[in-house]
Design a protein around this motif. Structure first.
Motif, PDB file in Angstrom:
ATOM      1  N   LYS A 181      29.471  44.459  46.479  1.00  0.00           N
ATOM      2  CA  LYS A 181      30.610  45.330  46.182  1.00  0.00           C
ATOM      3  C   LYS A 181      30.263  46.806  46.391  1.00  0.00           C
ATOM      4  CE  LYS A 181      32.601  42.188  42.792  1.00  0.00           C
ATOM      5  NZ  LYS A 181      33.058  42.026  41.400  1.00  0.00           N
ATOM      6  N   ASP A 182      29.101  47.069  47.017  1.00  0.00           N
ATOM      7  CA  ASP A 182      28.619  48.440  47.228  1.00  0.00           C
ATOM      8  C   ASP A 182      28.573  49.244  45.932  1.00  0.00           C
ATOM      9  OD1 ASP A 182      27.978  48.341  49.912  1.00  0.00           O
ATOM     10  OD2 ASP A 182      30.005  48.877  50.563  1.00  0.00           O
ATOM     11  N   VAL A 183      28.056  48.616  44.895  1.00  0.00           N
ATOM     12  CA  VAL A 183      27.925  49.262  43.594  1.00  0.00           C
ATOM     13  C   VAL A 183      26.439  49.349  43.254  1.00  0.00           C
ATOM     14  CG1 VAL A 183      28.502  49.097  41.143  1.00  0.00           C
ATOM     15  CG2 VAL A 183      30.143  48.306  42.842  1.00  0.00           C
ATOM     16  N   SER A 184      26.018  50.490  42.773  1.00  0.00           N
ATOM     17  CA  SER A 184      24.625  50.721  42.410  1.00  0.00           C
ATOM     18  C   SER A 184      24.429  50.424  40.924  1.00  0.00           C
ATOM     19  CB  SER A 184      24.259  52.177  42.702  1.00  0.00           C
ATOM     20  OG  SER A 184      23.129  52.574  41.970  1.00  0.00           O
ATOM     21  N   ILE A 185      23.412  49.625  40.620  1.00  0.00           N
ATOM     22  CA  ILE A 185      23.135  49.308  39.218  1.00  0.00           C
ATOM     23  C   ILE A 185      22.726  50.574  38.462  1.00  0.00           C
ATOM     24  CG2 ILE A 185      20.715  48.635  39.544  1.00  0.00           C
ATOM     25  CD1 ILE A 185      21.329  46.330  37.489  1.00  0.00           C
ATOM     26  N   GLU A 186      21.993  51.460  39.134  1.00  0.00           N
ATOM     27  CA  GLU A 186      21.572  52.706  38.500  1.00  0.00           C
ATOM     28  C   GLU A 186      22.784  53.573  38.159  1.00  0.00           C
ATOM     29  OE1 GLU A 186      20.181  51.503  41.297  1.00  0.00           O
ATOM     30  OE2 GLU A 186      18.086  51.172  40.776  1.00  0.00           O
ATOM     31  N   GLN A 187      23.730  53.648  39.088  1.00  0.00           N
ATOM     32  CA  GLN A 187      24.929  54.451  38.850  1.00  0.00           C
ATOM     33  C   GLN A 187      25.753  53.863  37.700  1.00  0.00           C
ATOM     34  OE1 GLN A 187      27.457  54.894  42.252  1.00  0.00           O
ATOM     35  NE2 GLN A 187      28.907  56.213  41.190  1.00  0.00           N
ATOM     36  N   GLU A 188      25.918  52.554  37.695  1.00  0.00           N
ATOM     37  CA  GLU A 188      26.684  51.895  36.630  1.00  0.00           C
ATOM     38  C   GLU A 188      26.013  52.106  35.270  1.00  0.00           C
ATOM     39  OE1 GLU A 188      29.555  49.660  36.598  1.00  0.00           O
ATOM     40  OE2 GLU A 188      29.971  50.602  38.521  1.00  0.00           O
ATOM     41  N   LEU A 189      24.695  51.962  35.218  1.00  0.00           N
ATOM     42  CA  LEU A 189      23.986  52.174  33.959  1.00  0.00           C
ATOM     43  C   LEU A 189      24.061  53.631  33.525  1.00  0.00           C
ATOM     44  CD1 LEU A 189      20.862  49.898  34.513  1.00  0.00           C
ATOM     45  CD2 LEU A 189      22.707  49.544  32.862  1.00  0.00           C
ATOM     46  N   GLY A 190      23.995  54.538  34.476  1.00  0.00           N
ATOM     47  CA  GLY A 190      24.122  55.958  34.160  1.00  0.00           C
ATOM     48  C   GLY A 190      25.484  56.272  33.550  1.00  0.00           C
ATOM     49  N   GLU A 191      26.536  55.676  34.116  1.00  0.00           N
ATOM     50  CA  GLU A 191      27.875  55.894  33.572  1.00  0.00           C
ATOM     51  C   GLU A 191      27.993  55.296  32.172  1.00  0.00           C
ATOM     52  OE1 GLU A 191      30.558  54.328  36.535  1.00  0.00           O
ATOM     53  OE2 GLU A 191      29.967  55.861  37.990  1.00  0.00           O
TER      54      GLU A 191
END
Length: 84
Positions: free
Chosen positions: A25-35
């Motif tokens: 889904k072109d989603v970064s785990i780091e970005q999601e965790l950061g949010e």
């Protein structure tokens, strides 16, 4: 602002599956965790404290802020938030 690392443990198969399907889904785990961490910060830290932190960060001299940013970028050039 200086950033610290957070280390989390997760079962290997679950982490692998999470990464695999997030990549599709072109989603970064780091970005999601950061949010998610940002939401926790906003939920639990009183507004007055957040405002104080923002003000002290904004009042940092420009040259010191620039040096700090360069130092952070040099330490982790391809890493957005932390260690997983």
């Amino acid at each position: 602002m200086k950033k610290d690392n957070i280390t989390l443990k997760m079962e290997s198969q679950k982490l692998s599956a999470t990464k695999r399907y997030m990549e599709k889904k072109d989603v970064s785990i780091e970005q999601e965790l950061g949010e998610a961490l940002q939401k926790l910060y906003e939920k639990h830290v009183p507004a007055a404290v957040r405002e104080y932190i923002d003000e002290t960060t904004d009042s940092m001299p420009a040259s010191k802020a620039k040096k700090q940013k360069e130092k952070n970028n040099a330490a982790a050039p391809n890493q957005s938030q932390g260690t997983i």
